[in-house]
Scaffold this active site. Structure first.
Site, short mmCIF file in Angstrom:
data_model
loop_
_atom_site.label_atom_id
_atom_site.label_comp_id
_atom_site.label_asym_id
_atom_site.label_seq_id
_atom_site.Cartn_x
_atom_site.Cartn_y
_atom_site.Cartn_z
CD1 TRP A 152 -2.28 -2.18 1.60
CD2 TRP A 152 -3.06 -1.00 -0.14
NE1 TRP A 152 -3.33 -2.87 1.05
CE2 TRP A 152 -3.83 -2.19 -0.01
CE3 TRP A 152 -3.37 -0.12 -1.17
CZ2 TRP A 152 -4.89 -2.49 -0.87
CZ3 TRP A 152 -4.43 -0.42 -2.03
CH2 TRP A 152 -5.16 -1.60 -1.87
CE LYS A 154 -8.96 -3.06 3.31
NZ LYS A 154 -7.78 -2.25 3.05
CG ASP A 196 -3.15 3.87 4.16
OD1 ASP A 196 -4.23 3.68 4.76
OD2 ASP A 196 -2.84 3.25 3.11
C1 LIG Z 1 -7.35 -1.57 1.69
C2 LIG Z 1 -6.28 -0.58 1.84
C3 LIG Z 1 -6.17 0.53 0.97
C4 LIG Z 1 -7.09 0.74 -0.21
O1 LIG Z 1 -8.37 1.04 0.17
P1 LIG Z 1 -9.48 1.40 -0.95
O2 LIG Z 1 -10.63 1.83 -0.11
O3 LIG Z 1 -9.72 0.16 -1.75
O4 LIG Z 1 -8.96 2.48 -1.80
C5 LIG Z 1 -5.16 1.43 1.20
N1 LIG Z 1 -4.30 1.27 2.22
C6 LIG Z 1 -4.36 0.21 3.05
C7 LIG Z 1 -3.37 0.09 4.16
C8 LIG Z 1 -5.36 -0.74 2.88
O5 LIG Z 1 -5.43 -1.79 3.72
#
Ligand SMILES: *Cc1c(COP(=O)(O)O)cnc(C)c1O
Length: 362
Positions: free
Chosen positions: A102, A196, A172
């Site tokens: 990511w 998540k 993030d």
């Molecule tokens: C799932 C995830 C993303 C992407 O999320 P989207 O909502 O599909 O854009 C980005 N960063 C991390 C750490 C993730 O687990």
């Protein structure tokens, strides 16, 4: 109704059963609305109370002061890779900790708007651990330092925030949002895709320190401008109202049913311990991807026996109602995502399955 499996999917992921039950209960007629929450105006009194509850629950859980705004933005976490660079990179330089898949995407998407410098690179070692502060090579001109608190695909997690040397810390936190208390005052920006740990997909929760708003250039596209989003309390256009409603219910559940983030962390640590114990005492039959000091309490990544046995493991687990254990297509292996909403009973069932599978095949 068909019965529910234990869903170890990395995302969209399992949600708390009491939340789903309440949403079902209120689905046709939300109290006070006489219509579904999906069918009413995002500017109505009823929905205003919902979005305000979602924001206030998040603020209470993380101890967020009025120095910050809590926003709900479209496009999930991926849109944030672009949006944060558009707002704060703006032709300059920023430091990125390249800790996993990511982080790679954040670096790549941000690079359209300036220099996304790699201040630490975990790729040569296969993204098996997070860096220590003294390993970071930070640039004194960096507009911010960006890190991924939990790398969902590799299953590695920072145990505490990296030291940004006084630069705004951007995070993030998609896959470990609200899994434990954090010191929010260390952050300039923290964002998380909802799917998540807090709700359905398509929306990101964004926590932004208000003084950052002054750094934003004029005339950005309005939906990609944090100032526009903040000035309009995330209601510049019609947001994903149903998602925000579920976020309100999930955060209420963490607050009222679990009892806050310290309790949540205790539960999460205990669940993770159960699986890492099986891995550590398996004599190499199960092999964890993460180095022990960087192990994630949200995504447990491991390999099983031989290639053949690994395939069998996933097939038999799925048949036993333990779903979503296949690792990400980019790295293979197995991954058990054990977010806040995964009950301990689900993890116990997986642990028992792993022990039995090794007895039968090891
Ligand atoms: C799932 C995830 C993303 C992407 O999320 P989207 O909502 O599909 O854009 C980005 N960063 C991390 C750490 C993730 O687990």
């Amino acid at each position: 109704m068909s019965s529910r499996v234990y869903n170890f999917s990395a995302g969209p992921a399992t949600l708390p059963l009491p939340v789903l039950e309440q949403a079902r209960e209120e689905f046709l007629a939300y109290p006070g609305a006489g219509a579904s929450i999906m069918e009413i105006s995002h500017r109505s009194k009823v929905f205003t109370a919902v979005i305000e509850e979602a924001q206030s629950n998040i603020k209470t859980l993380l101890g967020i002061s009025d120095d910050y705004v809590v926003l709900f933005t479209p496009g999930g976490a991926t849109m944030q890779f672009t949006m944060l660079a558009m707002n704060f990179l703006n032709g300059g330089t920023a430091d990125y900790l390249h800790v996993g898949s990511w982080a790679s995407k954040a670096v790549k998407d941000g690079a359209r708007f300036g220099t996304t410098r790699i201040a630490w690179d975990g790729k040569p070692d296969g993204f098996k651990r997070m860096p220590a502060d003294n390993e970071l090579d930070l640039d004194s001109n960096a507009a911010y330092v960006h890190f991924t608190s939990n790398e969902t695909i590799q299953g590695i997690q920072f145990q505490k925030e990296p030291d940004a040397s006084g630069k705004p810390l951007f995070c993030d936190a998609s896959s470990d949002f609200l899994c434990r208390p954090i010191d929010i005052d260390k952050y300039g920006l923290l964002y998380a895709g909802a799917q998540k740990n807090v709700g359905p997909s398509g929306t990101a929760v964004v926590i932004l320190r208000k003084d950052m708003l002054d750094r934003i250039p004029e005339n950005l596209p309005p939906l990609l401008d944090y100032k526009v989003m903040a000035d309009n309390n995330s209601l510049y256009n019609t947001p994903s109202t149903f998602t925000i409603y579920i976020i309100a219910l999930v955060t209420r559940w963490v607050l009222q049913e679990i009892g806050g983030l310290e309790k949540m962390e205790g539960i999460n640590r205990e669940k993770a311990r159960m699986l890492y114990d099986v891995i550590d005492s398996s004599d190499g039959f199960y092999r964890g991807h993460a180095q022990p000091q960087s192990r994630s309490i949200m995504n447990v990544t491991f390999r099983v026996g031989t290639e053949e046995q690994e395939k069998m493991f996933i097939e038999q687990a799925t048949a036993a109602g333990l779903d979503g254990l296949k690792g990400h297509r980019s790295v293979g292996g197995c991954r058990a995502s054990i977010y806040n909403a995964m009950p301990a009973a689900g993890v116990e069932a997986l642990r028992d399955f792993m022990l039995a599978f090794q007895r039968a095949n090891g």
